[in-house]
Design a protein around this motif. Structure first.
Motif, PDB file in Angstrom:
ATOM      1  N   SER A 210     -14.898  -3.828  20.468  1.00  0.00           N
ATOM      2  CA  SER A 210     -14.642  -5.093  21.159  1.00  0.00           C
ATOM      3  C   SER A 210     -13.292  -5.637  20.725  1.00  0.00           C
ATOM      4  CB  SER A 210     -15.735  -6.117  20.803  1.00  0.00           C
ATOM      5  OG  SER A 210     -15.637  -6.450  19.433  1.00  0.00           O
ATOM      6  N   CYS A 211     -12.755  -6.504  21.568  1.00  0.00           N
ATOM      7  CA  CYS A 211     -11.421  -7.018  21.239  1.00  0.00           C
ATOM      8  C   CYS A 211     -11.467  -7.907  20.007  1.00  0.00           C
ATOM      9  CB  CYS A 211     -10.805  -7.731  22.430  1.00  0.00           C
ATOM     10  SG  CYS A 211     -11.745  -9.100  23.034  1.00  0.00           S
ATOM     11  N   GLN A 212     -12.546  -8.680  19.835  1.00  0.00           N
ATOM     12  CA  GLN A 212     -12.555  -9.577  18.679  1.00  0.00           C
ATOM     13  C   GLN A 212     -12.511  -8.800  17.371  1.00  0.00           C
ATOM     14  OE1 GLN A 212     -16.386 -11.799  17.951  1.00  0.00           O
ATOM     15  NE2 GLN A 212     -17.025 -10.618  19.721  1.00  0.00           N
ATOM     16  N   HIS A 213     -13.175  -7.650  17.332  1.00  0.00           N
ATOM     17  CA  HIS A 213     -13.103  -6.845  16.113  1.00  0.00           C
ATOM     18  C   HIS A 213     -11.800  -6.056  16.048  1.00  0.00           C
ATOM     19  CE1 HIS A 213     -17.696  -7.227  15.709  1.00  0.00           C
ATOM     20  NE2 HIS A 213     -17.081  -8.060  14.887  1.00  0.00           N
ATOM     21  N   ALA A 214     -11.352  -5.549  17.203  1.00  0.00           N
ATOM     22  CA  ALA A 214     -10.110  -4.750  17.211  1.00  0.00           C
ATOM     23  C   ALA A 214      -8.930  -5.568  16.691  1.00  0.00           C
ATOM     24  CB  ALA A 214      -9.823  -4.234  18.613  1.00  0.00           C
ATOM     25  N   LEU A 215      -8.852  -6.826  17.107  1.00  0.00           N
ATOM     26  CA  LEU A 215      -7.712  -7.657  16.704  1.00  0.00           C
ATOM     27  C   LEU A 215      -7.665  -7.842  15.189  1.00  0.00           C
ATOM     28  CD1 LEU A 215      -7.876 -10.324  19.536  1.00  0.00           C
ATOM     29  CD2 LEU A 215      -5.925  -8.838  19.061  1.00  0.00           C
ATOM     30  N   GLU A 216      -8.808  -8.191  14.607  1.00  0.00           N
ATOM     31  CA  GLU A 216      -8.827  -8.426  13.157  1.00  0.00           C
ATOM     32  C   GLU A 216      -8.687  -7.125  12.374  1.00  0.00           C
ATOM     33  OE1 GLU A 216      -8.108 -11.789  13.348  1.00  0.00           O
ATOM     34  OE2 GLU A 216      -8.980 -11.649  11.356  1.00  0.00           O
ATOM     35  N   LEU A 217      -9.360  -6.074  12.853  1.00  0.00           N
ATOM     36  CA  LEU A 217      -9.245  -4.782  12.161  1.00  0.00           C
ATOM     37  C   LEU A 217      -7.782  -4.340  12.125  1.00  0.00           C
ATOM     38  CD1 LEU A 217     -12.369  -3.004  13.671  1.00  0.00           C
ATOM     39  CD2 LEU A 217     -11.950  -3.286  11.216  1.00  0.00           C
ATOM     40  N   GLY A 218      -7.085  -4.545  13.238  1.00  0.00           N
ATOM     41  CA  GLY A 218      -5.676  -4.160  13.294  1.00  0.00           C
ATOM     42  C   GLY A 218      -4.844  -4.907  12.270  1.00  0.00           C
ATOM     43  N   ARG A 219      -5.124  -6.209  12.125  1.00  0.00           N
ATOM     44  CA  ARG A 219      -4.357  -7.002  11.142  1.00  0.00           C
ATOM     45  C   ARG A 219      -4.591  -6.486   9.723  1.00  0.00           C
ATOM     46  NH1 ARG A 219      -6.205 -11.583  14.576  1.00  0.00           N
ATOM     47  NH2 ARG A 219      -4.364 -12.194  15.730  1.00  0.00           N
ATOM     48  N   TYR A 220      -5.861  -6.280   9.396  1.00  0.00           N
ATOM     49  CA  TYR A 220      -6.176  -5.825   8.038  1.00  0.00           C
ATOM     50  C   TYR A 220      -5.663  -4.405   7.798  1.00  0.00           C
ATOM     51  CZ  TYR A 220      -9.216  -9.775   6.851  1.00  0.00           C
ATOM     52  OH  TYR A 220      -9.688 -11.015   6.543  1.00  0.00           O
ATOM     53  N   ALA A 221      -5.849  -3.519   8.781  1.00  0.00           N
ATOM     54  CA  ALA A 221      -5.420  -2.120   8.591  1.00  0.00           C
ATOM     55  C   ALA A 221      -3.903  -2.056   8.426  1.00  0.00           C
ATOM     56  CB  ALA A 221      -5.872  -1.265   9.774  1.00  0.00           C
ATOM     57  N   GLY A 222      -3.184  -2.824   9.240  1.00  0.00           N
ATOM     58  CA  GLY A 222      -1.724  -2.833   9.127  1.00  0.00           C
ATOM     59  C   GLY A 222      -1.284  -3.363   7.773  1.00  0.00           C
ATOM     60  N   HIS A 223      -1.899  -4.478   7.370  1.00  0.00           N
ATOM     61  CA  HIS A 223      -1.598  -5.082   6.066  1.00  0.00           C
ATOM     62  C   HIS A 223      -1.862  -4.071   4.943  1.00  0.00           C
ATOM     63  CE1 HIS A 223      -1.622  -8.513   3.158  1.00  0.00           C
ATOM     64  NE2 HIS A 223      -2.420  -7.696   2.506  1.00  0.00           N
ATOM     65  N   ASN A 224      -3.017  -3.424   4.985  1.00  0.00           N
ATOM     66  CA  ASN A 224      -3.393  -2.521   3.896  1.00  0.00           C
ATOM     67  C   ASN A 224      -2.556  -1.242   3.889  1.00  0.00           C
ATOM     68  OD1 ASN A 224      -5.186  -4.248   2.786  1.00  0.00           O
ATOM     69  ND2 ASN A 224      -7.017  -3.320   3.691  1.00  0.00           N
ATOM     70  N   ALA A 225      -2.235  -0.724   5.075  1.00  0.00           N
ATOM     71  CA  ALA A 225      -1.418   0.499   5.126  1.00  0.00           C
ATOM     72  C   ALA A 225      -0.054   0.226   4.494  1.00  0.00           C
ATOM     73  CB  ALA A 225      -1.266   0.971   6.569  1.00  0.00           C
ATOM     74  N   LEU A 226       0.512  -0.915   4.813  1.00  0.00           N
ATOM     75  CA  LEU A 226       1.822  -1.268   4.260  1.00  0.00           C
ATOM     76  C   LEU A 226       1.730  -1.479   2.751  1.00  0.00           C
ATOM     77  CD1 LEU A 226       4.786  -1.984   4.738  1.00  0.00           C
ATOM     78  CD2 LEU A 226       4.079  -4.338   5.131  1.00  0.00           C
ATOM     79  N   HIS A 227       0.718  -2.223   2.312  1.00  0.00           N
ATOM     80  CA  HIS A 227       0.558  -2.472   0.880  1.00  0.00           C
ATOM     81  C   HIS A 227       0.308  -1.187   0.106  1.00  0.00           C
ATOM     82  CE1 HIS A 227       0.064  -7.048   0.304  1.00  0.00           C
ATOM     83  NE2 HIS A 227       0.848  -6.775   1.341  1.00  0.00           N
ATOM     84  N   ASP A 228      -0.392  -0.253   0.734  1.00  0.00           N
ATOM     85  CA  ASP A 228      -0.645   1.035   0.091  1.00  0.00           C
ATOM     86  C   ASP A 228       0.668   1.783  -0.128  1.00  0.00           C
ATOM     87  OD1 ASP A 228      -2.480   2.958  -0.927  1.00  0.00           O
ATOM     88  OD2 ASP A 228      -2.193   4.147   0.889  1.00  0.00           O
ATOM     89  N   LEU A 229       1.536   1.733   0.857  1.00  0.00           N
ATOM     90  CA  LEU A 229       2.826   2.437   0.767  1.00  0.00           C
ATOM     91  C   LEU A 229       3.695   1.897  -0.361  1.00  0.00           C
ATOM     92  CD1 LEU A 229       3.956   2.834   4.501  1.00  0.00           C
ATOM     93  CD2 LEU A 229       3.400   4.662   2.886  1.00  0.00           C
ATOM     94  N   VAL A 230       3.638   0.570  -0.563  1.00  0.00           N
ATOM     95  CA  VAL A 230       4.517  -0.027  -1.582  1.00  0.00           C
ATOM     96  C   VAL A 230       3.778  -0.307  -2.891  1.00  0.00           C
ATOM     97  CG1 VAL A 230       6.102  -1.023   0.101  1.00  0.00           C
ATOM     98  CG2 VAL A 230       4.139  -2.376  -0.648  1.00  0.00           C
TER      99      VAL A 230
END
Ligand SMILES: Cc1cc2nc3c(=O)[nH]c(=O)nc-3n(C[C@H](O)[C@H](O)[C@H](O)COP(=O)(O)OP(=O)(O)OC[C@H]3O[C@@H](n4cnc5c(N)ncnc54)[C@H](O)[C@@H]3O)c2cc1C
Length: 162
Positions: free
Chosen positions: A66-86
């Motif tokens: 659903s869009c409500q979950h997709a939107l939040e999952l995207g924010r967290y996944a993007g945040h975590n992927a970036l934090h993992d890299l650095v």
């Protein structure tokens, strides 16, 4: 021909076939199972979000496609992927609020909240809610507001401390 105001199309849901290229565990929709930080279980260098991720929204409820979950999952996944890299700390995904809003044409719409889908608004009140969801809540910010405002909009929505 059958005249109608509303057509309910029930085709089922499935994840992108791209998920098959990533080793891991899958659910019945072909979604990759992820941990709290949205890393794919079995492919730790990969973060999944949206319709490709089977995550837990709270302690017991899996997310929906659903869009409500997709939107939040995207924010967290993007945040975590970036934090993992650095090499920074990752944050666990949580999304306690859950709602549905079904538009039923001229009759109006049905708005519910909670996992037991308690009815909150119907008919015209529900319709107003549906329009607010579609036109504001899930509508992407305009590029015209500029990069800083866009980032602020995204971070505030997710309540992530950036
Ligand atoms: C007809 C319909 C109605 C819906 N109505 C609702 C609703 O009322 N409420 C609700 O909550 N949800 C609804 N959904 C579900 C909702 O749209 C999805 O859950 C949500 O869009 C998932 O977001 P996502 O980012 O995971 O995937 P998507 O929004 O599907 O985004 C995936 C993106 O990846 C791109 N892509 C795919 N393959 C590749 C590739 N190989 N390379 C590069 N890019 C690629 C796609 O073009 C797309 O832009 C509806 C879905 C459909 C199909």
């Amino acid at each position: 021909m059958i005249k109608t105001y509303t057509v309910v199309l029930a085709t089922g849901m499935t994840s992108s076939p791209l998920t098959r290229f990533i080793p891991g565990e899958y659910d019945e929709y072909g979604r990759l199972k992820v941990g709290r930080d949205l890393r794919v279980i079995g492919s730790e260098a990969v973060f999944a979000a949206g319709d490709t991720a089977h995550a837990l929204a709270d302690d017991i409820h899996p997310t929906y496609l659903s869009c409500q979950h997709a939107l939040e999952l995207g924010r967290y996944a993007g945040h975590n992927a970036l934090h993992d890299l650095v090499g920074c700390e990752l944050i666990p995904y949580r999304q306690a609020f859950y709602a549905t809003c079904v538009d039923l044409g001229p009759w109006g719409a049905l708005f519910t909240t909670g996992w037991d889908r308690e009815v909150r608004k119907t008919r015209h009140e529900g319709k107003a809610m549906k329009q607010q969801i579609n036109n504001e809540w899930i509508y992407p910010p305009s590029p015209a507001i500029g990069k800083v405002e866009i980032f602020r909009h995204i971070a505030l929505s997710a309540e992530i401390d950036t």
